[in-house]
Design a protein around this motif. Structure first.
Motif, short mmCIF file in Angstrom:
data_model
loop_
_atom_site.label_atom_id
_atom_site.label_comp_id
_atom_site.label_asym_id
_atom_site.label_seq_id
_atom_site.Cartn_x
_atom_site.Cartn_y
_atom_site.Cartn_z
N THR A 27 -2.08 -8.91 8.73
CA THR A 27 -2.58 -7.60 9.18
C THR A 27 -1.50 -6.76 9.86
O THR A 27 -1.48 -5.54 9.71
CB THR A 27 -3.80 -7.76 10.11
OG1 THR A 27 -3.44 -8.56 11.25
CG2 THR A 27 -4.95 -8.41 9.37
N LYS B 162 -15.31 -13.93 3.88
CA LYS B 162 -14.74 -13.08 4.93
C LYS B 162 -14.30 -13.95 6.11
O LYS B 162 -15.12 -14.44 6.88
CB LYS B 162 -15.76 -12.05 5.41
CG LYS B 162 -16.19 -11.06 4.33
CD LYS B 162 -17.22 -10.09 4.87
CE LYS B 162 -17.65 -9.08 3.81
NZ LYS B 162 -18.66 -8.14 4.34
N GLU C 118 -8.97 -11.22 1.65
CA GLU C 118 -8.97 -9.96 0.89
C GLU C 118 -10.23 -9.12 1.07
O GLU C 118 -10.15 -7.89 1.18
CB GLU C 118 -8.75 -10.29 -0.59
CG GLU C 118 -8.35 -9.11 -1.44
CD GLU C 118 -6.91 -8.66 -1.23
OE1 GLU C 118 -6.67 -7.43 -1.28
OE2 GLU C 118 -6.04 -9.52 -1.02
N TYR D 43 0.62 -5.39 7.12
CA TYR D 43 -0.17 -4.43 6.36
C TYR D 43 -0.09 -3.05 7.02
O TYR D 43 0.04 -2.03 6.34
CB TYR D 43 -1.62 -4.90 6.29
CG TYR D 43 -2.56 -3.95 5.57
CD1 TYR D 43 -2.51 -3.81 4.19
CD2 TYR D 43 -3.51 -3.21 6.28
CE1 TYR D 43 -3.39 -2.94 3.52
CE2 TYR D 43 -4.38 -2.36 5.63
CZ TYR D 43 -4.31 -2.22 4.25
OH TYR D 43 -5.17 -1.36 3.61
N LYS E 189 -9.91 -6.63 3.85
CA LYS E 189 -8.76 -5.73 3.85
C LYS E 189 -9.16 -4.28 4.15
O LYS E 189 -8.51 -3.59 4.94
CB LYS E 189 -8.05 -5.80 2.49
CG LYS E 189 -6.79 -4.96 2.39
CD LYS E 189 -6.12 -5.18 1.03
CE LYS E 189 -4.85 -4.38 0.90
NZ LYS E 189 -4.19 -4.62 -0.42
N SER E 190 -10.25 -3.83 3.56
CA SER E 190 -10.68 -2.44 3.75
C SER E 190 -11.25 -2.20 5.15
O SER E 190 -11.46 -1.06 5.54
CB SER E 190 -11.73 -2.07 2.70
OG SER E 190 -12.88 -2.89 2.83
N SER E 191 -11.48 -3.28 5.91
CA SER E 191 -12.01 -3.15 7.26
C SER E 191 -10.93 -3.04 8.33
O SER E 191 -11.23 -2.80 9.49
CB SER E 191 -12.92 -4.35 7.59
OG SER E 191 -14.03 -4.39 6.71
N LYS F 263 -13.24 -3.07 11.52
CA LYS F 263 -14.64 -2.66 11.41
C LYS F 263 -15.50 -3.92 11.44
O LYS F 263 -15.18 -4.91 10.78
CB LYS F 263 -14.88 -1.92 10.10
CG LYS F 263 -14.17 -0.58 10.00
CD LYS F 263 -14.39 0.03 8.63
CE LYS F 263 -13.55 1.29 8.43
NZ LYS F 263 -13.65 1.78 7.03
#
Length: 271
Positions: free
Chosen positions: A193, A146, A231, A196, A234-236, A259
């Motif tokens: 980001t 991360k 990667e 994205y 990504k969901s954060s 997050k």
């Protein structure tokens, strides 16, 4: 449990100059928990950090050996677990280009990529730096899955990221080799980001040339400042944007809302 934090990346083109233009007033608003600064052009002892500290920020610096040149800094309201200066490559470290902070299992990197605009010798060093940097990051990802990578990358990636792609096809910062490096970088597990969150949004730039005074008003710019994440983060991603209205430099800040583990919030300095 987790909450969100806002991380900024901002090339200030000389922190002492930016402070004279109101940077401290902007910092005093606590725009984000972490602010990564590039091209500070100052030694730590020459930077007035009082306004930053009053706003609750711890300050970390990595300056170039040459005075008035390059340099990076990080202001953070969250105390890091570890601080790493540089990346181990002698010339890069002598130029003060990389500063890294670890927060739990997340590594934050602030990097000021070389520019090739001053001539062929620097352009060749830029290619060398990019090659060294890519290999370094590949190894680093194995240790820290991360990673948040803030910085002035000094490359506009796609035609959408520059106001005049045809006119600048032979300009440093938009050369085919540089753009191919960005292709490789983002294909290797990194997320742009801003793109994205805004995949098709045009005319969004973070730098405007100072050689032509009207280009900022006309928004004839380049997007060369990025916050990328690996990667696993990504969901954060919650939000990412560019703030052209903030003007203390020929660049403007870019930010990421992410997050973030709540446990790190406990280490903010007391005001």
């Amino acid at each position: 449990m987790s909450s969100s934090i806002r991380i900024f990346s901002y090339n200030v083109n000389g922190i002492r100059s930016a402070l004279k233009k109101g940077l401290a007033d902007w910092i005093a608003t606590s725009p984000g928990e972490i602010i990564c600064l590039q091209e500070t052009k100052a030694q730590p002892e020459d930077i007035d950090t009082s306004a930053f500290e009053k706003a609750g920020y711890n300050c970390y610096w990595f300056s170039a050996q040459k005075k008035g040149y390059s340099g990076v800094g990080i202001l953070t309201q969250i105390k890091p677990d570890q601080v790493f200066h540089g990346n181990g490559f002698p010339q890069s470290d002598a130029e003060g280009r990389v500063l890294q902070l670890q927060f739990g299992d997340i590594l934050l990197i602030n990097a000021y990529y070389p520019s090739g605009t001053s001539g062929e010798e620097r352009q060749q060093y830029k290619y060398q730096w990019l090659d060294e940097w890519f290999e370094y990051l590949e190894k680093l990802k194995k240790q820290y899955p991360k990673i948040i990578l803030c910085g002035d990358y000094n490359i506009a990636h796609k035609e959408i990221d520059i106001h005049d792609p045809k006119g600048n096809k032979n300009s440093s910062g938009f050369l085919p080799e540089e753009r191919a490096w960005m292709d490789k970088f983002f294909a290797s597990g990194w997320i742009d980001t801003f793109r994205y969150m805004h995949p098709h949004e045009a005319h969004r730039y973070s730098w405007w040339s100072m050689r032509f005074p009207t280009v900022r008003q006309q928004n004839k710019g380049w997007r060369i400042d990025y916050i990328a994440v690996t990667e696993p983060l990504k969901s954060s991603i919650i939000d990412a944007d560019i703030l052209p209205q903030v003007q203390h430099s020929d660049h403007c800040p870019v930010y990421l809302e992410l997050k973030f583990p709540l446990k790190t919030q406990d280490s903010r300095p007391k005001k």
